[in-house]
Write a protein that holds these residues in place. Structure first.
Motif, PDB file in Angstrom:
ATOM      1  N   MET A 143     -23.469  15.761 -34.486  1.00  0.00           N
ATOM      2  CA  MET A 143     -24.665  16.101 -33.726  1.00  0.00           C
ATOM      3  C   MET A 143     -24.811  15.229 -32.475  1.00  0.00           C
ATOM      4  O   MET A 143     -25.704  15.446 -31.661  1.00  0.00           O
ATOM      5  N   ILE A 144     -23.948  14.216 -32.349  1.00  0.00           N
ATOM      6  CA  ILE A 144     -23.835  13.427 -31.128  1.00  0.00           C
ATOM      7  C   ILE A 144     -22.443  13.636 -30.571  1.00  0.00           C
ATOM      8  O   ILE A 144     -21.454  13.511 -31.288  1.00  0.00           O
ATOM      9  N   GLN A 145     -22.351  13.978 -29.300  1.00  0.00           N
ATOM     10  CA  GLN A 145     -21.038  14.102 -28.672  1.00  0.00           C
ATOM     11  C   GLN A 145     -21.177  13.874 -27.172  1.00  0.00           C
ATOM     12  O   GLN A 145     -22.245  14.011 -26.607  1.00  0.00           O
ATOM     13  N   PHE A 146     -20.066  13.471 -26.573  1.00  0.00           N
ATOM     14  CA  PHE A 146     -20.064  13.102 -25.160  1.00  0.00           C
ATOM     15  C   PHE A 146     -19.302  14.109 -24.300  1.00  0.00           C
ATOM     16  O   PHE A 146     -19.083  13.870 -23.118  1.00  0.00           O
ATOM     17  N   ASP A 147     -18.905  15.212 -24.880  1.00  0.00           N
ATOM     18  CA  ASP A 147     -18.060  16.169 -24.168  1.00  0.00           C
ATOM     19  C   ASP A 147     -18.845  17.238 -23.421  1.00  0.00           C
ATOM     20  O   ASP A 147     -18.295  17.933 -22.573  1.00  0.00           O
ATOM     21  N   GLY A 151     -25.429  16.236 -24.741  1.00  0.00           N
ATOM     22  CA  GLY A 151     -24.917  15.996 -26.084  1.00  0.00           C
ATOM     23  C   GLY A 151     -25.499  14.786 -26.770  1.00  0.00           C
ATOM     24  O   GLY A 151     -25.153  14.514 -27.918  1.00  0.00           O
ATOM     25  N   ALA A 152     -26.378  14.049 -26.096  1.00  0.00           N
ATOM     26  CA  ALA A 152     -26.980  12.864 -26.694  1.00  0.00           C
ATOM     27  C   ALA A 152     -28.431  12.751 -26.252  1.00  0.00           C
ATOM     28  O   ALA A 152     -28.773  13.069 -25.114  1.00  0.00           O
ATOM     29  N   LYS A 162     -27.400   1.260 -28.792  1.00  0.00           N
ATOM     30  CA  LYS A 162     -26.437   1.410 -29.888  1.00  0.00           C
ATOM     31  C   LYS A 162     -25.419   2.508 -29.577  1.00  0.00           C
ATOM     32  O   LYS A 162     -24.223   2.367 -29.870  1.00  0.00           O
ATOM     33  N   LEU A 163     -25.877   3.580 -28.976  1.00  0.00           N
ATOM     34  CA  LEU A 163     -24.965   4.666 -28.625  1.00  0.00           C
ATOM     35  C   LEU A 163     -23.947   4.211 -27.581  1.00  0.00           C
ATOM     36  O   LEU A 163     -22.757   4.550 -27.660  1.00  0.00           O
ATOM     37  N   MET A 164     -24.388   3.420 -26.623  1.00  0.00           N
ATOM     38  CA  MET A 164     -23.458   2.875 -25.635  1.00  0.00           C
ATOM     39  C   MET A 164     -22.500   1.871 -26.274  1.00  0.00           C
ATOM     40  O   MET A 164     -21.337   1.759 -25.867  1.00  0.00           O
ATOM     41  N   GLY A 165     -22.977   1.155 -27.292  1.00  0.00           N
ATOM     42  CA  GLY A 165     -22.086   0.271 -28.032  1.00  0.00           C
ATOM     43  C   GLY A 165     -20.976   1.031 -28.721  1.00  0.00           C
ATOM     44  O   GLY A 165     -19.818   0.587 -28.756  1.00  0.00           O
ATOM     45  N   GLU A 166     -21.308   2.197 -29.260  1.00  0.00           N
ATOM     46  CA  GLU A 166     -20.295   3.067 -29.869  1.00  0.00           C
ATOM     47  C   GLU A 166     -19.282   3.534 -28.825  1.00  0.00           C
ATOM     48  O   GLU A 166     -18.063   3.459 -29.027  1.00  0.00           O
ATOM     49  N   ARG A 167     -19.814   4.039 -27.714  1.00  0.00           N
ATOM     50  CA  ARG A 167     -18.922   4.614 -26.692  1.00  0.00           C
ATOM     51  C   ARG A 167     -18.030   3.530 -26.084  1.00  0.00           C
ATOM     52  O   ARG A 167     -16.848   3.775 -25.814  1.00  0.00           O
ATOM     53  N   SER A 168     -18.580   2.341 -25.891  1.00  0.00           N
ATOM     54  CA  SER A 168     -17.785   1.238 -25.351  1.00  0.00           C
ATOM     55  C   SER A 168     -16.664   0.850 -26.313  1.00  0.00           C
ATOM     56  O   SER A 168     -15.528   0.614 -25.891  1.00  0.00           O
ATOM     57  N   LEU A 169     -16.974   0.790 -27.596  1.00  0.00           N
ATOM     58  CA  LEU A 169     -15.938   0.439 -28.569  1.00  0.00           C
ATOM     59  C   LEU A 169     -14.815   1.482 -28.568  1.00  0.00           C
ATOM     60  O   LEU A 169     -13.625   1.124 -28.631  1.00  0.00           O
ATOM     61  N   GLN A 170     -15.186   2.747 -28.461  1.00  0.00           N
ATOM     62  CA  GLN A 170     -14.159   3.792 -28.397  1.00  0.00           C
ATOM     63  C   GLN A 170     -13.282   3.623 -27.163  1.00  0.00           C
ATOM     64  O   GLN A 170     -12.066   3.860 -27.204  1.00  0.00           O
TER      65      GLN A 170
END
Length: 339
Positions: A143-147, A151-152, A162-170
């Protein structure tokens, strides 16, 4: 990887509520554990049971030199450090929560430079779109996506950070080939949590004998209260089984209303107020929140082991043994609002 024996592990925020439980689990599994914490909310006493078995570094992980020192020689990093609190805190201190974006990047950069093999990030259910949490829709990771555009739609500044923390780690996983995993934590509770969070706040008010008993909102808002040992097990399993930055939920699928949790606490404490006062002007966040745990079951073999009654009993026993009733009564408002 499933054997933690002699694994060199860093837990940022390791003196915190969840972090200290994770540290204990890792020590029991044979890991060589280092904790990095600024003790702004975590407490050294939380680590008393394992203090002789771990290394503790005190400092601010937004300081590049300290982050470098903390990650040196580390194989696995559990990144739990964050500026956060309960609903009242994240609503009232959005700028504080925004600093988590700088914190995460600095920790990831230091980890990459020091050759850390794997990073597990403690994320949050606050990353999920708020508009889909007004009805009872169990939250799935996709239900969260960056494509796609739109999407967020995260929950307050804390959720966006927290969402940016996820995206940065990826991004670090992609560029530096670091094994990465993300655990979205849903409404954790348990021993050592502070009174800014819902379950401990309700316990504190009941323990202090607050009457009329004040409940934020109408009490029918729901959460999926997840016991801390289920959370720490999910974090360890994510580190063992996920390498590509995939996010998994760690929560329960049952909707528990604040009123239901309150009544269970009253029953276990053997006390009930004469009146209940519903404060509908207070921040309560989304209306309903519960996790779809299908992905965690499939990728980790994880599902919660604690039901709400058992978890509340463990937590209430800890709270009443470790908090002086007169102190709680005299300082209740400060305890409920300050991190």
């Amino acid at each position: 990887m499933s054997d933690w024996t002699d694994e060199r592990v860093l837990v940022t925020g390791g003196a915190s509520f969840i972090g200290s439980h994770l540290v204990e689990d890792l020590v029991a599994a044979g890991a060589d554990v280092r904790v990095a914490d600024d003790f702004s909310s975590g407490e050294r006493a939380n680590l008393d049971a394992v203090a002789d078995d771990i290394e503790i570094l005190e400092g601010d992980l937004k300081d590049i030199a300290f982050a470098d020192r903390a990650t040196e020689g580390i194989e696995t990093l559990f990144h739990l450090a964050a500026d956060h609190g309960g609903r009242g805190y994240i609503s009232n201190y959005p700028a504080n929560c925004a600093t988590n974006m700088a914190l995460d990047t600095i920790v990831y950069e230091a980890a990459a430079e020091n050759g850390v093999d794997r990073i597990t990030f403690a994320s949050s259910a606050c990353t999920y779109p708020t508009d889909i949490q007004q009805e009872r829709t169990r939250l799935r990771e996709d239900m969260i996506q960056f494509d796609e555009r739109g999407g967020a739609y995260a929950d307050e500044v804390y959720g966006w950070a927290k969402l940016m923390g996820e995206r940065s780690l990826q991004a670090f996983q992609e560029q530096y080939d670091i094994d990465a995993s993300i655990v979205r934590i849903f409404t954790a509770y348990g021993p050592r949590e502070n009174e800014t969070h819902a379950i401990i706040a309700l316990m504190a008010k009941a323990y202090a004998g607050q009457d009329p008993f004040r409940i934020w909102g109408d009490g029918e808002q729901t959460r999926n209260f997840t016991y801390v040992k289920d959370i720490t097990r999910a974090l360890r399993l994510a580190a063992e089984n996920i390498t590509d930055g995939t996010a998994v939920n760690a929560g329960i699928s049952r909707y528990v209303s604040i009123n239901e949790a309150t009544e269970l606490i009253f029953d276990q404490l053997g006390w009930e107020p004469d009146e209940r006062d519903y404060l509908t002007d207070k921040p309560v966040g989304v209306r309903h929140r519960a996790a779809d745990t299908t992905r965690a079951e499939e990728l980790l073999g994880w599902e919660p082991e604690y039901n709400l009654g058992d978890g509340l009993a463990e937590t209430l026993e800890w709270y009443t043994e470790n908090r002086d009733r007169d102190y709680v009564r005299s300082n209740l408002e400060t305890l409920l609002h300050e991190r």
